[in-house]
Design a protein around this motif. Structure first.
Motif, short mmCIF file in Angstrom:
data_model
loop_
_atom_site.label_atom_id
_atom_site.label_comp_id
_atom_site.label_asym_id
_atom_site.label_seq_id
_atom_site.Cartn_x
_atom_site.Cartn_y
_atom_site.Cartn_z
N PHE A 8 -7.99 -8.09 -3.23
CA PHE A 8 -9.49 -6.67 -3.20
C PHE A 8 -9.33 -6.30 -1.86
CE2 PHE A 8 -13.65 -5.44 -2.65
CZ PHE A 8 -14.23 -5.39 -3.29
N LEU A 9 -9.27 -7.06 -0.67
CA LEU A 9 -10.00 -5.77 0.60
C LEU A 9 -8.20 -4.59 0.80
CD1 LEU A 9 -11.06 -8.04 3.25
CD2 LEU A 9 -12.54 -7.02 1.52
N VAL A 10 -6.98 -5.18 0.03
CA VAL A 10 -6.22 -4.72 0.12
C VAL A 10 -5.94 -3.75 -0.56
CG1 VAL A 10 -3.98 -4.89 -0.07
CG2 VAL A 10 -4.79 -6.16 1.59
N ALA A 11 -6.66 -3.49 -1.66
CA ALA A 11 -6.44 -2.92 -3.13
C ALA A 11 -7.85 -1.22 -2.63
CB ALA A 11 -7.16 -3.37 -3.74
N VAL A 12 -8.93 -2.39 -2.24
CA VAL A 12 -10.06 -1.28 -2.18
C VAL A 12 -10.04 -0.47 -0.43
CG1 VAL A 12 -12.19 -2.12 -0.90
CG2 VAL A 12 -12.36 -0.74 -3.14
N VAL A 13 -9.78 -0.80 0.04
CA VAL A 13 -10.06 -0.32 1.46
C VAL A 13 -9.66 0.79 2.05
CG1 VAL A 13 -10.88 -0.89 3.89
CG2 VAL A 13 -11.76 -2.34 2.76
N PRO A 14 -8.16 0.12 2.04
CA PRO A 14 -7.45 1.27 2.10
C PRO A 14 -7.34 2.55 1.29
CG PRO A 14 -6.08 -0.46 2.08
CD PRO A 14 -7.59 -0.55 2.04
N VAL A 15 -7.58 2.23 0.21
CA VAL A 15 -7.91 3.63 -0.59
C VAL A 15 -9.07 4.00 -0.90
CG1 VAL A 15 -7.99 3.58 -2.89
CG2 VAL A 15 -6.23 2.66 -2.22
N PHE A 16 -10.58 3.23 -0.69
CA PHE A 16 -11.22 4.12 -0.33
C PHE A 16 -11.50 4.78 0.87
CE2 PHE A 16 -15.68 4.80 1.30
CZ PHE A 16 -16.41 5.37 0.73
N ILE A 17 -10.88 4.34 2.27
CA ILE A 17 -10.76 5.38 3.37
C ILE A 17 -9.75 6.70 3.76
CG2 ILE A 17 -10.77 4.84 5.81
CD1 ILE A 17 -11.11 2.67 5.80
N ALA A 18 -8.81 6.46 2.81
CA ALA A 18 -7.95 7.36 2.57
C ALA A 18 -8.45 8.28 1.98
CB ALA A 18 -6.57 6.93 1.92
N SER A 19 -9.13 7.85 0.63
CA SER A 19 -9.77 9.02 -0.40
C SER A 19 -10.77 9.87 -0.16
CB SER A 19 -10.06 7.89 -1.84
OG SER A 19 -8.99 7.24 -2.15
N VAL A 20 -11.67 8.65 0.92
CA VAL A 20 -12.63 9.55 1.44
C VAL A 20 -12.13 10.94 2.45
CG1 VAL A 20 -14.08 9.48 3.53
CG2 VAL A 20 -15.48 8.35 1.74
N VAL A 21 -11.00 10.80 3.06
CA VAL A 21 -10.20 11.70 3.90
C VAL A 21 -9.98 13.01 3.29
CG1 VAL A 21 -8.30 12.29 5.81
CG2 VAL A 21 -9.69 10.11 5.87
N GLU A 22 -9.21 12.55 2.12
CA GLU A 22 -8.86 14.05 1.71
C GLU A 22 -9.26 14.47 0.46
OE1 GLU A 22 -5.15 14.33 1.83
OE2 GLU A 22 -4.74 11.89 2.50
N CYS A 23 -10.62 13.26 -0.22
CA CYS A 23 -11.51 14.13 -0.51
C CYS A 23 -12.75 15.34 -0.07
CB CYS A 23 -12.23 13.72 -1.31
SG CYS A 23 -12.02 12.61 -2.83
N VAL A 24 -12.32 14.64 1.67
CA VAL A 24 -13.27 15.99 2.39
C VAL A 24 -12.49 17.39 2.50
CG1 VAL A 24 -13.91 15.97 4.53
CG2 VAL A 24 -14.51 14.09 3.72
N GLU A 25 -11.04 16.87 2.58
CA GLU A 25 -9.66 18.03 2.69
C GLU A 25 -10.22 18.79 1.74
OE1 GLU A 25 -5.60 17.19 4.43
OE2 GLU A 25 -7.20 15.85 5.51
N ALA A 153 -1.15 -1.76 -7.52
CA ALA A 153 -0.63 -2.95 -8.33
C ALA A 153 0.47 -3.75 -7.77
CB ALA A 153 1.05 -1.95 -8.57
N SER A 154 0.12 -4.41 -5.70
CA SER A 154 0.65 -5.04 -5.16
C SER A 154 -0.40 -6.50 -5.08
CB SER A 154 0.80 -4.39 -3.92
OG SER A 154 -0.67 -3.96 -2.91
N GLY A 155 0.40 -7.61 -4.57
CA GLY A 155 -0.13 -8.50 -4.26
C GLY A 155 -1.27 -8.87 -5.86
N THR A 156 -2.25 -10.03 -5.57
CA THR A 156 -3.43 -10.43 -6.33
C THR A 156 -4.43 -9.11 -6.68
OG1 THR A 156 -4.65 -10.81 -4.58
CG2 THR A 156 -3.21 -12.05 -6.00
N ALA A 157 -4.30 -8.11 -6.56
CA ALA A 157 -4.94 -6.79 -6.17
C ALA A 157 -4.28 -6.06 -8.24
CB ALA A 157 -4.76 -6.40 -5.46
N SER A 158 -5.78 -5.20 -8.40
CA SER A 158 -5.42 -4.61 -9.50
C SER A 158 -6.03 -3.38 -9.84
CB SER A 158 -5.94 -5.50 -10.33
OG SER A 158 -7.57 -5.58 -10.43
N TYR A 159 -5.19 -2.41 -10.38
CA TYR A 159 -5.70 -0.63 -10.67
C TYR A 159 -7.05 -0.94 -10.72
CZ TYR A 159 -1.10 0.97 -10.77
OH TYR A 159 0.61 1.00 -10.56
N PRO A 160 -7.57 -2.15 -11.70
CA PRO A 160 -8.78 -1.22 -11.95
C PRO A 160 -9.65 -1.62 -10.71
CG PRO A 160 -8.78 -2.69 -13.17
CD PRO A 160 -7.63 -2.82 -12.39
N VAL A 161 -9.64 -2.29 -9.17
CA VAL A 161 -9.75 -2.21 -7.81
C VAL A 161 -9.83 -0.90 -7.01
CG1 VAL A 161 -10.72 -3.66 -5.65
CG2 VAL A 161 -10.33 -4.58 -7.64
#
Lengths: 256, 79
Positions: A8-25, A153-161
């Motif tokens: 869960f953390l692998v899928a959501v944390v970097p995606v959220f932080i990176a998305s914030v940065v990209e959305c701000v730009e 798509a990696s590990g036990t994480a899933s797309y929805p997350v």
């Protein structure tokens, strides 16, 4: 349990932080278009870009998950994350060293507004505003899509997350941005980007090695010590290069 | 076609900024894979650390090159 929390953390944390940065730009360009040429074209442009990104996500996301076996998948995804993470890390190091300027949304906004106010307006729908806002969202969104596909798509994480992380960031930046109608220059973008680069390099190294059959000491907890190691590489390189830069400048000054 | 070319260029630029960094990182991964597949190294986490070290080296070298280029440009007198 630990695996699923990590997933869960692998899928959501970097995606959220990176998305914030990209959305701000992207928001910096969108708000510049909205304030100078009107919000209608800007928002339709953003909507069109989101549509294209959704299609890309649906096509490539499913294709990547369904068609590759597990070990090869880890190597391919890990390699992409390594390349992506090292690219961001290099930029972060050079920014903190002073070789390239720190990203400044306020400056980007002023330059965009300046350019847009001098661009002639056509009669009817503003295709220029549509194209500029759409292109900004598309280009920044491609990075988000890439991360959603690889991390989701990696590990036990899933797309929805992973998708939830990206959508949450989009809603967060969009709502804050709309309430202030200004570029979000107070978001510590440079720090966030450096942090994400360390996370991506960590996940990339972990998965490539796993794909090669490596049994990491302490299993998934290896992500923690790899993260610390990559953070040390980033910080150490900045310190060493800064001092090399300063000493070289001093020598040059003395010589001249 | 132009839009597709632009998207393709943007996708490539996602992972390749300094071309040499990307090639060196792929080289590092390739070296670990070759050493692992011929049995020279085993699958303990030392192999993982070898991969990490090679990748870290590529970033440091790439940044050092960028700093050297920057210093050279800074020290070149402008006419």
């Amino acid at each position: 349990m630990t695996e699923s929390v990590f997933g869960f953390l692998v899928a959501v944390v970097p995606v959220f932080i990176a998305s914030v940065v990209e959305c701000v730009e992207a928001w910096t360009i969108v708000v510049a278009v909205g304030l100078t040429r009107g919000w209608r074209a800007a928002l339709i442009g953003v909507g069109a870009a989101l549509g294209v990104l959704g299609i890309l996500l649906a096509i490539f996301g499913v294709a990547v998950v369904d068609s590759i076996d597990e070990h090869l998948f880890e190597v391919v995804v890990g390699t992409l994350l390594v390349l992506f993470g090292l690219r961001w890390m290099r930029k972060a190091i050079l920014r903190y060293t002073g070789v390239i300027p720190l990203h400044d949304e306020e400056k980007a906004f002023r330059s965009e507004v300046d350019e847009l106010t001098h661009t002639p307006r056509s009669v009817g729908f503003d295709w220029v505003g549509f194209a500029i806002a759409g292109k900004a969202m598309l280009l920044e969104g491609l990075e988000i899509t890439f991360l959603v596909i690889t991390l989701g798509a990696s590990g036990t994480a899933s797309y929805p997350v992973a998708i939830t992380g990206a959508v949450a960031a989009f809603i967060f930046v969009g709502s804050v941005g709309f309430s202030v109608r200004r570029p979000l220059s107070r978001v510590p973008e440079n720090t966030l980007k450096a942090f994400v680069s360390v996370m991506l390099a960590t996940f990339g190294t972990y998965w490539v090695a796993e794909g090669f059959g490596v049994d990491w000491f302490a299993g998934a907890w290896a992500l923690v010590y790899l993260f610390v190691a990559w953070l040390a590489v980033l910080a150490g390189t900045v310190v060493v290069l800064r001092s090399a830069l300063n000493s070289s400048r001093r020598t040059y000054r003395i010589a001249t | 076609m132009r839009v597709l070319r632009n998207i393709a260029a943007a996708v490539v630029s996602l992972v390749v900024d300094d071309g040499l960094l990307a090639v060196a990182a792929l080289g590092a991964i390739g070296i670990v894979w070759v050493l692992g597949s011929v049995g020279i190294i085993d699958t303990t986490d030392l192999t993982g650390w070898l991969l990490f070290s090679l990748l870290a080296l590529t970033v440091v070298v790439s940044c050092r090159r960028a700093v050297n280029r920057y210093l050279a440009a800074e020290e070149t007198p402008t006419p």
